[in-house]
Write a protein that holds these residues in place. Structure first.
Motif, PDB file in Angstrom:
ATOM      1  N   GLY A  23     -40.958 -22.075  57.289  1.00 43.35           N
ATOM      2  CA  GLY A  23     -41.229 -23.333  57.972  1.00 43.35           C
ATOM      3  C   GLY A  23     -40.175 -24.384  57.730  1.00 43.35           C
ATOM      4  N   ALA A  24     -39.685 -24.483  56.491  1.00 43.40           N
ATOM      5  CA  ALA A  24     -38.737 -25.556  56.141  1.00 43.40           C
ATOM      6  C   ALA A  24     -37.300 -25.086  56.070  1.00 43.40           C
ATOM      7  CB  ALA A  24     -39.139 -26.158  54.791  1.00 43.40           C
ATOM      8  N   GLY A  25     -37.086 -23.764  56.087  1.00 38.86           N
ATOM      9  CA  GLY A  25     -35.737 -23.239  55.928  1.00 38.86           C
ATOM     10  C   GLY A  25     -35.281 -23.380  54.481  1.00 38.86           C
ATOM     11  N   LEU A  26     -33.960 -23.616  54.283  1.00 39.90           N
ATOM     12  CA  LEU A  26     -33.441 -23.799  52.932  1.00 39.90           C
ATOM     13  C   LEU A  26     -33.933 -25.121  52.379  1.00 39.90           C
ATOM     14  CD1 LEU A  26     -29.764 -22.538  53.472  1.00 39.90           C
ATOM     15  CD2 LEU A  26     -31.566 -21.417  52.134  1.00 39.90           C
ATOM     16  N   LEU A  27     -34.428 -25.103  51.170  1.00 38.85           N
ATOM     17  CA  LEU A  27     -34.969 -26.305  50.550  1.00 38.85           C
ATOM     18  C   LEU A  27     -33.848 -27.120  49.931  1.00 38.85           C
ATOM     19  CD1 LEU A  27     -38.157 -24.859  48.788  1.00 38.85           C
ATOM     20  CD2 LEU A  27     -37.934 -25.840  51.091  1.00 38.85           C
ATOM     21  N   ASP A  28     -33.950 -28.398  50.052  1.00 45.54           N
ATOM     22  CA  ASP A  28     -32.983 -29.282  49.404  1.00 45.54           C
ATOM     23  C   ASP A  28     -33.144 -29.223  47.894  1.00 45.54           C
ATOM     24  OD1 ASP A  28     -32.069 -30.049  51.891  1.00 45.54           O
ATOM     25  OD2 ASP A  28     -33.465 -31.754  52.013  1.00 45.54           O
ATOM     26  N   LYS A  29     -34.365 -29.000  47.467  1.00 46.82           N
ATOM     27  CA  LYS A  29     -34.665 -28.956  46.050  1.00 46.82           C
ATOM     28  C   LYS A  29     -35.564 -27.765  45.785  1.00 46.82           C
ATOM     29  CE  LYS A  29     -36.516 -31.724  42.264  1.00 46.82           C
ATOM     30  NZ  LYS A  29     -37.178 -33.023  41.905  1.00 46.82           N
ATOM     31  N   VAL A  30     -35.140 -26.911  44.897  1.00 47.10           N
ATOM     32  CA  VAL A  30     -35.927 -25.708  44.613  1.00 47.10           C
ATOM     33  C   VAL A  30     -37.229 -26.086  43.900  1.00 47.10           C
ATOM     34  CG1 VAL A  30     -33.884 -24.231  44.505  1.00 47.10           C
ATOM     35  CG2 VAL A  30     -34.743 -25.304  42.425  1.00 47.10           C
ATOM     36  N   ILE A  31     -38.225 -25.207  44.006  1.00 53.03           N
ATOM     37  CA  ILE A  31     -39.552 -25.450  43.412  1.00 53.03           C
ATOM     38  C   ILE A  31     -39.874 -24.306  42.467  1.00 53.03           C
ATOM     39  CG2 ILE A  31     -42.016 -25.753  43.872  1.00 53.03           C
ATOM     40  CD1 ILE A  31     -41.239 -26.758  46.657  1.00 53.03           C
ATOM     41  N   ASN A  32     -40.175 -24.667  41.228  1.00 56.65           N
ATOM     42  CA  ASN A  32     -40.519 -23.643  40.242  1.00 56.65           C
ATOM     43  C   ASN A  32     -41.877 -23.010  40.574  1.00 56.65           C
ATOM     44  OD1 ASN A  32     -38.172 -24.045  38.676  1.00 56.65           O
ATOM     45  ND2 ASN A  32     -39.142 -25.782  37.626  1.00 56.65           N
ATOM     46  N   ASP A  33     -41.960 -21.694  40.387  1.00 55.83           N
ATOM     47  CA  ASP A  33     -43.222 -20.986  40.641  1.00 55.83           C
ATOM     48  C   ASP A  33     -44.228 -21.291  39.541  1.00 55.83           C
ATOM     49  OD1 ASP A  33     -45.032 -19.407  41.903  1.00 55.83           O
ATOM     50  OD2 ASP A  33     -44.190 -17.490  41.212  1.00 55.83           O
ATOM     51  N   LYS A  34     -45.504 -21.324  39.916  1.00 53.12           N
ATOM     52  CA  LYS A  34     -46.573 -21.592  38.948  1.00 53.12           C
ATOM     53  C   LYS A  34     -47.198 -20.282  38.481  1.00 53.12           C
ATOM     54  CE  LYS A  34     -47.799 -26.111  40.877  1.00 53.12           C
ATOM     55  NZ  LYS A  34     -48.887 -26.942  41.445  1.00 53.12           N
ATOM     56  N   SER A  35     -47.948 -20.385  37.394  1.00 49.33           N
ATOM     57  CA  SER A  35     -48.618 -19.205  36.853  1.00 49.33           C
ATOM     58  C   SER A  35     -49.736 -18.767  37.805  1.00 49.33           C
ATOM     59  CB  SER A  35     -49.215 -19.504  35.477  1.00 49.33           C
ATOM     60  OG  SER A  35     -48.185 -19.882  34.578  1.00 49.33           O
ATOM     61  N   PRO A  36     -49.910 -17.472  37.963  1.00 50.60           N
ATOM     62  CA  PRO A  36     -50.954 -16.969  38.878  1.00 50.60           C
ATOM     63  C   PRO A  36     -52.337 -17.045  38.235  1.00 50.60           C
ATOM     64  CG  PRO A  36     -49.854 -15.133  37.835  1.00 50.60           C
ATOM     65  CD  PRO A  36     -49.128 -16.377  37.357  1.00 50.60           C
TER      66      PRO A  36
END
Length: 512
Positions: A105-118
């Motif tokens: 939806g957003a394409g390349l992100l300007d700022k990466v987002i850390n993954d959260k714990s499942p």
């Protein structure tokens, strides 16, 4: 308790029983309908689960197999191709070093987002799943969404939980969970429903817990309270209750009518012929000149569990419903058995049996000549027949002649009160006239009927008949009748109609 009250109580209890039974049946079918509704909802949710799992596998496994190490236009193109025909997935993201670097939806992100714990991990497929009650997608930053985030390898899927509730589910409370060992992980629906249904007691049919056969760790819990079900089906419920009430009322009325019919005079008579409700009494006939008992008249009586019926009640109904001959056959069989057993009754003792005129016209009386117990009896069998238009036919006269030839005596009963015809009196093969009790009772008042007795006796002498006067109650009546030349008499002065045992005692006293 009065019989009428008892009948009403039985009818009322029947109506209540039918209403209660109908209500229970209604409740049972309502329960089946409720269970079917919840089952349909459960099946619908499980189908969504299985389809969503298939879609997850169809998207994530091929993407990971492509081996992209970074997100570029080629990577985004493949991600968007995979999303194009997806039903449950609304966005796909690419991870590098556990950081989200791009999405469809957003394409390349300007700022990466850390993954959260499942919330949980499906180890055999290396699937990490997390439920997010409020996720703001970059394209819809002003609208939080309830989603399920599923990650495998370098890709994750965003699944909108709204797709599970597509306005088909009727149950107001439901939940989709993932069960892993002892943990229960919420995925969609109303959180906590599964635990509540497992740990509490509910009425039958109003809850269901079911797991997918294809993906056994995924389960659904549904709850539809009875009051909610009735609220949704109130119109049908009202109609059903009205019909149940009508069934109860109709049953009560039906039972009331059946009881009334069973207790009706006709039904009692009809059943009484087969259940020995009729019994016979014997009234002595006396020779007025000597005072000796020369015979008896057989008189019918009726008594059953509902009480007593009198001759003026059952005789008209016997005639009306063509039961006269069946009645007569029952009378003859019983009377012969009872009187033959009384050894002190002499040879030639006269036994008077009342015969219906209609049975003369129909020829039923002719069959009496074939009854050996009658023709070979030590008694003189006298058939008493009331004056009637049936006797004024050539057919009746022929039957009378047949009876006389077979040894029967004939007596014209209640003479002067019925269908009088002097010409027939001369032509009929009768032996005896019977003066009705109304003539005898008129003696004391010197009424008109009493004045006719001498005229009747003239006819008796003219046709060489014998004469019996019935209804004698006083010595005065007896003396007048004796002076008039009446041969025999019967009435309460000599004895009331008695059952066979009393009649046996009576005759024993007479022979002393």
């Amino acid at each position: 308790m009065k019989k009428g009250h008892k009948k009403s109580i039985i009818a009322l209890l029947t109506g209540i029983l039918v209403f209660v039974t109908g209500s229970l049946i209604l409740l049972y079918f309502a329960g089946q309908k409720l269970a079917a509704t919840i089952s349909e909802d459960a099946t619908h949710l499980v189908k969504h689960i299985d389809t969503a799992v298939q879609e997850r596998r169809r998207i994530l496994t091929p993407l990971n197999n492509l081996g992209f190490k970074q997100c570029d236009q080629a990577t985004l193109l493949e991600m968007r191709r995979a999303l194009f025909d997806a039903k449950y997935v609304i966005d796909i993201g690419f991870f590098k070093n556990d950081q989200l670097v791009c999405t469809t939806g957003a394409g390349l992100l300007d700022k990466v987002i850390n993954d959260k714990s499942p919330d949980y991990i499906i180890v055999d497929e290396n699937i990490r799943v997390r439920f997010e009650p409020q996720l703001y997608l970059l394209l819809f930053s002003d609208r939080p969404m309830e989603v399920i985030i599923v990650r495998q390898g370098d890709y994750n899927l965003i699944i909108d939980t709204k797709v599970f509730n597509d306005d088909v589910i009727s149950s107001p409370m439901w939940e989709v969970v993932y069960k892993h060992k002892r943990s229960i992980n919420h995925l969609a629906g109303q959180s906590g429903v599964y635990d509540t249904l497992v740990n509490n007691v509910y009425l039958p049919y109003e809850r269901q817990l079911i797991c997918s056969e294809q993906n056994s760790n995924y389960c659904v819990a549904l709850h539809m309270p009875w009051n909610n079900f009735f609220a949704k089906n109130h119109f049908l419920l009202i109609i059903s209750l009205i019909l149940t009430c009508l069934a109860g009322v109709s049953s009560a009325l039906l039972v009331d009518n059946l009881i009334a019919d069973r207790r009706s005079t006709f039904n009692r008579i009809r059943l009484g012929l087969n259940k020995n409700s009729f019994y016979w009494t014997y009234q002595p006939i006396i020779c007025l000149q000597t005072g000796t008992v020369i015979g008896c008249e057989v008189l019918a009586r009726f008594k059953d569990k509902y009480g007593t019926l009198y001759p003026d009640q059952f005789i008209p109904l016997l005639r009306k419903n063509n039961l006269t001959w069946k009645f007569t056959e029952a009378m003859i069989a019983k009377v012969l058995k009872e009187l033959t057993a009384i050894d002190i009754l002499p040879e030639g003792f006269k036994v008077s049996l009342n015969i219906f005129p209609c049975d003369v016209e129909q020829g039923n009386v002719s069959s009496l000549t074939q009854v050996s117990e009658l023709t070979n009896s030590r008694f003189i069998i006298c058939l008493e027949i009331t004056e009637d238009e049936y006797l004024d036919t050539s057919i009746a006269h022929a039957h009378f002649r047949t009876l006389v030839k077979s040894g029967f005596n004939l007596s014209l009963d209640d003479f002067g009160t019925g269908y009088s015809n002097l010409k027939n009196l001369q032509n009929l093969s009768f032996h005896q006239l019977k003066i009705d009790r109304t003539f005898v009772q008129d003696i004391a008042t010197e009424g008109l009927k009493a004045s006719m007795i001498p005229n009747i006796m003239e006819l008796v002498k003219k046709f060489n008949y014998t004469c019996v006067a019935e209804g004698i109650e006083t010595s005065e009546q007896e003396a007048i009748l004796k002076t008039a030349g009446v041969h025999y008499g019967q009435g309460w002065k000599y004895g009331q109609p008695m059952k066979v045992d009393k009649f046996h005692e009576y005759m024993a006293k007479q022979s002393v």
